[in-house]
Motif scaffolding. Structure first.
Motif, PDB file in Angstrom:
ATOM      1  N   ASP A   1       5.894   2.475   6.651  1.00 21.66           N
ATOM      2  CA  ASP A   1       5.554   3.605   6.738  1.00 21.66           C
ATOM      3  C   ASP A   1       5.102   4.514   7.784  1.00 21.66           C
ATOM      4  O   ASP A   1       4.559   4.501   8.420  1.00 21.66           O
ATOM      5  CB  ASP A   1       4.067   3.865   5.609  1.00 21.66           C
ATOM      6  N   LEU A   2       5.015   5.686   7.428  1.00 31.01           N
ATOM      7  CA  LEU A   2       5.243   7.170   8.078  1.00 31.01           C
ATOM      8  C   LEU A   2       3.989   8.185   8.034  1.00 31.01           C
ATOM      9  O   LEU A   2       3.578   7.903   7.296  1.00 31.01           O
ATOM     10  CB  LEU A   2       6.343   8.200   8.254  1.00 31.01           C
TER      11      LEU A   2
ATOM     12  N   PHE B   1       3.111  11.329   6.937  1.00 32.91           N
ATOM     13  CA  PHE B   1       4.443  12.135   6.562  1.00 32.91           C
ATOM     14  C   PHE B   1       4.545  12.991   5.267  1.00 32.91           C
ATOM     15  O   PHE B   1       5.316  14.462   5.728  1.00 32.91           O
ATOM     16  CB  PHE B   1       6.117  11.055   5.751  1.00 32.91           C
ATOM     17  N   THR B   2       3.619  13.192   4.576  1.00 29.17           N
ATOM     18  CA  THR B   2       3.479  14.436   3.628  1.00 29.17           C
ATOM     19  C   THR B   2       3.315  15.424   3.748  1.00 29.17           C
ATOM     20  O   THR B   2       3.583  16.217   3.335  1.00 29.17           O
ATOM     21  CB  THR B   2       2.552  13.263   2.718  1.00 29.17           C
TER      22      THR B   2
ATOM     23  N   ALA C   1       6.063  16.917   5.140  1.00 30.93           N
ATOM     24  CA  ALA C   1       6.856  17.138   3.855  1.00 30.93           C
ATOM     25  C   ALA C   1       6.914  19.036   3.617  1.00 30.93           C
ATOM     26  O   ALA C   1       7.152  19.408   2.841  1.00 30.93           O
ATOM     27  CB  ALA C   1       6.895  16.211   3.300  1.00 30.93           C
TER      28      ALA C   1
ATOM     29  N   LEU D   1      14.476  11.877   8.084  1.00 34.05           N
ATOM     30  CA  LEU D   1      14.178  10.866   6.900  1.00 34.05           C
ATOM     31  C   LEU D   1      15.816   9.795   7.062  1.00 34.05           C
ATOM     32  O   LEU D   1      15.185   8.880   7.294  1.00 34.05           O
ATOM     33  CB  LEU D   1      14.065  11.360   5.248  1.00 34.05           C
TER      34      LEU D   1
ATOM     35  N   TYR E   1      14.808   8.130  10.823  1.00 37.61           N
ATOM     36  CA  TYR E   1      14.285   6.696  10.378  1.00 37.61           C
ATOM     37  C   TYR E   1      14.751   5.877   9.021  1.00 37.61           C
ATOM     38  O   TYR E   1      14.187   5.057   9.585  1.00 37.61           O
ATOM     39  CB  TYR E   1      12.822   7.588   9.448  1.00 37.61           C
ATOM     40  N   ARG E   2      15.023   6.280   7.467  1.00 37.62           N
ATOM     41  CA  ARG E   2      15.605   5.176   7.418  1.00 37.62           C
ATOM     42  C   ARG E   2      16.863   4.365   8.180  1.00 37.62           C
ATOM     43  O   ARG E   2      16.662   3.107   7.799  1.00 37.62           O
ATOM     44  CB  ARG E   2      16.211   5.283   5.946  1.00 37.62           C
TER      45      ARG E   2
ATOM     46  N   GLY F   1       9.960   6.788  -0.505  1.00 36.57           N
ATOM     47  CA  GLY F   1      10.017   8.169   0.116  1.00 36.57           C
ATOM     48  C   GLY F   1       9.971   7.926   1.918  1.00 36.57           C
ATOM     49  O   GLY F   1      10.836   7.302   2.196  1.00 36.57           O
ATOM     50  N   ASP F   2       9.033   8.005   2.786  1.00 39.44           N
ATOM     51  CA  ASP F   2       9.218   7.464   3.737  1.00 39.44           C
ATOM     52  C   ASP F   2       9.059   6.093   3.976  1.00 39.44           C
ATOM     53  O   ASP F   2       8.307   5.442   5.481  1.00 39.44           O
ATOM     54  CB  ASP F   2       7.951   8.519   4.633  1.00 39.44           C
TER      55      ASP F   2
ATOM     56  N   ALA G   1       4.543   5.387  12.885  1.00 37.30           N
ATOM     57  CA  ALA G   1       4.473   4.567  11.977  1.00 37.30           C
ATOM     58  C   ALA G   1       4.212   3.214  12.184  1.00 37.30           C
ATOM     59  O   ALA G   1       3.018   3.075  12.956  1.00 37.30           O
ATOM     60  CB  ALA G   1       5.879   3.795  12.575  1.00 37.30           C
TER      61      ALA G   1
END
Length: 449
Positions: free
Chosen positions: A234-235, A238-239, A242, A254, A257-258, A277-278, A325
C-alpha cells in the motif's frame, strides 16, 4: 483486455478467401477456354465476367468496409445465383426436345464455388449457398421432367428420378459434409477464443507459470482450504495526494506503481489477487502450493522494497510526488478458489491470514518501516533470509485481533543495506535475549535463524 486471436483469425480467413476467389476465377476461365459446354458458351462467359466483377467488389469491401457480414452474405448469394444461371443454361436454356444432361464444365463450376464458400469456414454461408443451388437445381429438373412427360404421374416420376437427380443428391451430400466441417470449426474456434480470453483474464492476476497450470486443469480453481503467504502492498498518504492531483497525473502514478508491483510479484511466481485503489493484495501458494512459497514471498517483498525506493527517488528527480510504500507479509491458512457471486465470479482467498497481512501492512507506518513480516512466515522459510536491518518484536497487538503475534520488520527504508558491526542499529526495540535468538552469523549481517 481484449483478445487479439479473433481479429487475427478473421483477417487470415479473409485473405485466404480473397486468394481462393481468384484461383476459382482462373479455373472458370480455363474451363471456358477449353470448351466442352456447347450451347452455353455465352452463359459461361457471362458467368466468368460476373464472377470477376463480384470478386473485385469482394476485395474492395474487405479493404474499405471490413466486418460487414451482410456484404459477405450478399456475395455468396450472387455466387449461388451464377451457379444457378449456368445450370439453367444446360437444363432449361435449350429446346424441350434436346438432351438436358448437365455437362462436366457446369458441374466443375458448381463444386468449385461450393468449395470456395466452404473454405470460408462459416456454416451459415455454406447453408445459404448450398440451399440456393440445390433448390434451383431440383426445381429445374422438375420443370424438365414436366416438359418431357406430361401424360401421367408415373411417367413424370420416372423422368424426374434420373442420372441428373443423382448428381444433385451427390452435390447435396458434399454440401452437407462441408456444412458439418464448418460447424465443427465454429465450435473449435469458439472454444479457442474462450480459452484465449480466459488466458488473457488470468494473465492479469497470475504469472505465466500459474496461467499454464490453470489452463492444463481446472481443479485448482475449486474452493478449498490450503496454506499460503499473503502480501499486502500500500502507498502511504496516497489518499491526500489523490485529493489534489490532476486526474492524468494520478492515473500515471497509479499505473507505474501497479506495473512495478505486479511485475515483481509475477517474477517471483506470485499471484495478484486484487487491486484496491493504491493497495495490492498478492498470494504465494494459491492456486498451487509450493514448498518455497515463503522464501519466494520474502524475496519478492525485499525486491519490492528496493524497487519502490528506486521508483520514489526517480519520481523526485522527475518532479513527481515521492510516495513511500508499506508491505505486510504473513503465512497462514486460507480458503482459496473461485467464489461464485451470481453475475460475477471472483478468484480470491479469504481467512484470518488475509486480515493479519493487511494489519501488518498498516503497522509499517507506525514503525516507519517498509516491510513487516510475521513469525509464522519466518518459521516456514527453508533457506536463510538475505541479511538486512531486521528488528524483532514479540507479542504485538493487532487491531481487531484478540491474540498478539511476533513480528520482524526492517528498521530503515533503505531495504537490504547490510550493516557493519559498528553501524548495527536495533532501534532500541530489541532485547539482548531476542537478539541472540534472532541473529545468525556472520556477525556483520543480521538475519533470521
Amino acid at each position: 483486455m481484449t483478445s487479439s486471436l479473433s481479429a487475427d483469425w478473421d483477417f487470415e480467413r479473409e485473405i485466404r478467401s480473397i486468394l481462393l476467389r481468384f484461383v476459382a476465377f482462373t479455373i472458370l476461365l480455363v474451363n471456358l477456354l477449353l470448351g466442352g459446354d456447347e450451347g452455353a458458351e455465352g452463359t459461361h462467359l457471362a458467368v466468368v465476367i460476373c464472377y470477376l466483377v463480384i470478386s473485385i467488389a469482394s476485395v474492395a469491401s474487405a479493404r474499405f468496409l471490413p466486418g460487414r457480414s451482410w456484404l459477405k452474405t450478399l456475395f455468396v448469394i450472387l455466387d449461388a445465383l451464377l451457379v444457378a444461371l449456368l445450370l439453367y443454361a444446360h437444363i432449361l436454356g435449350g429446346p424441350v426436345t434436346e438432351n438436358h444432361n448437365v455437362t462436366t464444365t457446369s458441374l466443375v463450376v458448381a463444386f468449385i464455388l461450393l468449395n470456395h464458400v466452404g473454405l470460408k469456414l462459416d456454416r451459415r454461408l455454406v447453408l445459404v449457398f448450398s440451399c440456393i443451388v440445390l433448390v434451383a437445381w431440383i426445381g429445374m429438373l422438375a420443370v424438365t421432367a414436366a416438359r418431357h412427360h406430361t401424360a401421367d404421374v408415373v411417367s413424370f416420376v420416372a423422368s424426374f428420378f434420373n442420372q441428373d437427380l443423382g448428381l444433385t443428391v451427390s452435390y447435396g451430400f458434399t454440401a452437407f459434409a462441408i456444412y458439418l466441417l464448418a460447424k465443427d470449426h465454429d465450435r473449435t474456434r469458439k472454444e479457442a477464443l474462450l480459452a484465449d480470453r480466459r488466458r488473457l483474464n488470468l494473465s492479469r492476476f497470475f504469472s505465466p507459470f500459474v496461467v499454464a497450470d490453470l489452463q492444463e486443469g481446472s481443479s485448482a480453481l475449486e474452493l478449498e482450504r490450503r496454506n499460503a503467504v499473503i502480501m499486502f502492498v500500500d502507498l502511504r498518504d496516497f489518499t491526500s495526494f489523490a485529493e489534489t492531483a490532476p486526474a492524468r497525473e494520478l492515473a500515471t502514478v497509479l499505473a507505474q506503481y501497479r506495473h512495478l508491483v505486479s511485475g515483481t510479484i509475477f517474477a517471483h511466481r506470485g499471484t495478484v489477487d486484487k487491486f484496491i485503489g493504491d493497495g495490492v493484495m498478492a498470494v504465494f501458494g494459491q492456486p498451487t502450493p509450493m514448498e518455497d512459497d515463503a522464501d519466494r514471498a520474502l524475496e519478492c517483498a525485499l525486491d519490492l522494497v528496493d524497487a519502490l525506493n528506486d521508483w520514489k527517488h526517480q519520481s523526485l528527480v522527475d518532479g513527481n510526488p515521492a510516495l513511500n510504500a508499506g508491505i505486510g507479509l504473513h503465512y497462514g491458512t486460507v480458503v482459496g478458489g473461485v467464489l461464485d457471486s451470481g453475475c460475477h465470479s471472483e478468484f480470491t482467498v479469504i481467512g484470518d491470514a488475509v486480515n493479519v497481512a493487511q494489519r501488518l501492512e498498516a503497522l509499517t507506518k507506525a514503525l516507519n518501516s517498509p516491510l513487516v513480516i510475521s513469525s509464522a512466515l519466518v518459521n516456514q522459510l527453508r533457506k536463510p533470509v538475505p541479511p538486512a536491518l531486521w528488528v524483532a518484536q514479540k507479542e504485538v497487538a493487532l487491531p481487531g485481533r484478540r491474540l498478539p503475534i511476533d513480528i520482524w520488520y526492517l528498521a530503515h527504508e533503505s531495504g537490504r543495506i547490510v550493516p557493519s558491526e559498528e553501524t548495527y542499529d536495533t532501534g532500541g526495540l530489541q532485547t539482548a535475549l531476542q537478539r541472540s535468538s534472532f541473529q545468525s552469523p556472520p556477525p556483520v549481517a543480521v538475519g533470521i535463524g
